[in-house]
Design a protein around this motif. Sequence first.
Motif, mmCIF file in Angstrom:
data_model
loop_
_atom_site.group_PDB
_atom_site.id
_atom_site.type_symbol
_atom_site.label_atom_id
_atom_site.label_comp_id
_atom_site.label_asym_id
_atom_site.label_seq_id
_atom_site.Cartn_x
_atom_site.Cartn_y
_atom_site.Cartn_z
ATOM 1 N N THR A 215 53.186 56.885 -11.693
ATOM 2 C CA THR A 215 54.401 56.454 -12.394
ATOM 3 C C THR A 215 55.514 57.454 -12.122
ATOM 4 O O THR A 215 55.327 58.670 -12.281
ATOM 5 N N GLY A 216 56.698 56.949 -11.694
ATOM 6 C CA GLY A 216 57.874 57.795 -11.531
ATOM 7 C C GLY A 216 57.844 58.698 -10.337
ATOM 8 O O GLY A 216 58.383 59.819 -10.398
ATOM 9 N N TRP A 217 57.282 58.221 -9.223
ATOM 10 C CA TRP A 217 57.176 59.093 -8.058
ATOM 11 C C TRP A 217 58.520 59.246 -7.349
ATOM 12 O O TRP A 217 59.184 58.277 -7.003
ATOM 13 N N ASN A 218 58.937 60.479 -7.198
ATOM 14 C CA ASN A 218 60.077 60.843 -6.353
ATOM 15 C C ASN A 218 61.356 60.078 -6.696
ATOM 16 O O ASN A 218 62.160 59.759 -5.824
ATOM 17 N N SER A 219 61.586 59.756 -7.984
ATOM 18 C CA SER A 219 62.774 58.978 -8.385
ATOM 19 C C SER A 219 63.014 59.130 -9.879
ATOM 20 O O SER A 219 62.140 59.577 -10.633
ATOM 21 N N VAL A 220 64.220 58.747 -10.315
ATOM 22 C CA VAL A 220 64.592 58.822 -11.736
ATOM 23 C C VAL A 220 63.931 57.672 -12.496
ATOM 24 O O VAL A 220 63.901 56.531 -12.029
ATOM 25 N N SER A 221 63.422 58.000 -13.674
ATOM 26 C CA SER A 221 62.845 56.987 -14.577
ATOM 27 C C SER A 221 63.642 56.985 -15.882
ATOM 28 O O SER A 221 64.115 58.041 -16.334
ATOM 29 N N ARG A 222 63.790 55.813 -16.473
ATOM 30 C CA ARG A 222 64.549 55.680 -17.732
ATOM 31 C C ARG A 222 63.777 54.846 -18.736
ATOM 32 O O ARG A 222 63.143 53.848 -18.378
ATOM 33 N N LEU A 223 63.892 55.261 -20.018
ATOM 34 C CA LEU A 223 63.384 54.457 -21.131
ATOM 35 C C LEU A 223 64.574 54.214 -22.061
ATOM 36 O O LEU A 223 65.124 55.158 -22.629
ATOM 37 N N ILE A 224 64.984 52.960 -22.200
ATOM 38 C CA ILE A 224 66.156 52.594 -22.997
ATOM 39 C C ILE A 224 65.693 51.794 -24.214
ATOM 40 O O ILE A 224 64.897 50.856 -24.082
ATOM 41 N N ILE A 225 66.208 52.174 -25.381
ATOM 42 C CA ILE A 225 65.873 51.504 -26.639
ATOM 43 C C ILE A 225 67.180 51.038 -27.284
ATOM 44 O O ILE A 225 68.134 51.820 -27.404
ATOM 45 N N GLU A 226 67.211 49.792 -27.728
ATOM 46 C CA GLU A 226 68.424 49.233 -28.340
ATOM 47 C C GLU A 226 68.060 48.375 -29.549
ATOM 48 O O GLU A 226 67.121 47.585 -29.483
ATOM 49 N N GLU A 227 68.802 48.567 -30.646
ATOM 50 C CA GLU A 227 68.585 47.758 -31.849
ATOM 51 C C GLU A 227 69.496 46.537 -31.805
ATOM 52 O O GLU A 227 70.708 46.673 -31.613
ATOM 53 N N LEU A 228 68.916 45.366 -32.017
ATOM 54 C CA LEU A 228 69.663 44.112 -31.917
ATOM 55 C C LEU A 228 69.566 43.309 -33.205
ATOM 56 O O LEU A 228 68.503 43.312 -33.866
ATOM 57 N N PRO A 229 70.634 42.580 -33.577
ATOM 58 C CA PRO A 229 70.551 41.716 -34.757
ATOM 59 C C PRO A 229 69.698 40.496 -34.478
ATOM 60 O O PRO A 229 69.666 39.989 -33.369
ATOM 61 N N LYS A 230 68.993 40.004 -35.480
ATOM 62 C CA LYS A 230 68.140 38.816 -35.313
ATOM 63 C C LYS A 230 68.978 37.557 -35.532
ATOM 64 O O LYS A 230 69.919 37.545 -36.286
#
Length: 230
Positions: A215-230
């Motif tokens: 996982t994530g070899w030789n490159s940028v990795s991102r984890l994005i979390i966003e709260e959304l209205p239902k």
Amino acid sequence: MGSLARLVLFAWLILPLFGAESGKKRSMRQRDDEERYNGLCTRGSPGFPGREGNPGMNGIPGTPGIPGRDGIKGEKGECLQERLEEPWRINYKQCAWKALNYGIDLGKVVECTFTKIRSDSALRVLFIGSLRLKCKTPCCQRWYFTFNGAECSGPLPVEAIIYLDQGSPEFNSTINIHRTSTVEGLCEGINAGLVDVSLWIGLCSDGYPQGDASTGWNSVSRLIIEELPK
């Protein structure tokens, strides 16, 4: 009384009678002349109508009427309480790694802590980075998210899998391709407050054996979390 005085008195009494009689005769004769004239002559055209007169003044105000009676009492209405809500505020977080180069096959890969504002909202999670799986025989690996240590149940887990068939036995080699991939989804039913969002790697549910994951070899990795209205 002398004879001259009696003569003057008699004339004073008699002369008005002659005058009245003459006036009557003149009136009758004038009326007869008008009737003969109207019968012989044609009537002329009517004149132009006159202008309207000025409006008259308002009359005297009338007396107040008799007050009306009270109507029938209506039914009791429903009480609707207005719901005052705060305007929606954008809430998101991003955790990023320059080069994970993480070769773990089973276990937690990365984590990111997020502060959730509302309990009636949903969380959108996205991991984007390089994933790889290799093996000489068929294998399958699963990347999935947990929220405070548990997989999503509202409505289902957020996951992605890679399945790989066997390599080339004649050359005793395996396929080794690293591709930028995404693991993404929405999760509902998470309470407000701190939420530990983690990306894990595990086995697929169909019983295939594990392979050699990266996982994530030789490159940028991102984890994005966003709260959304239902």
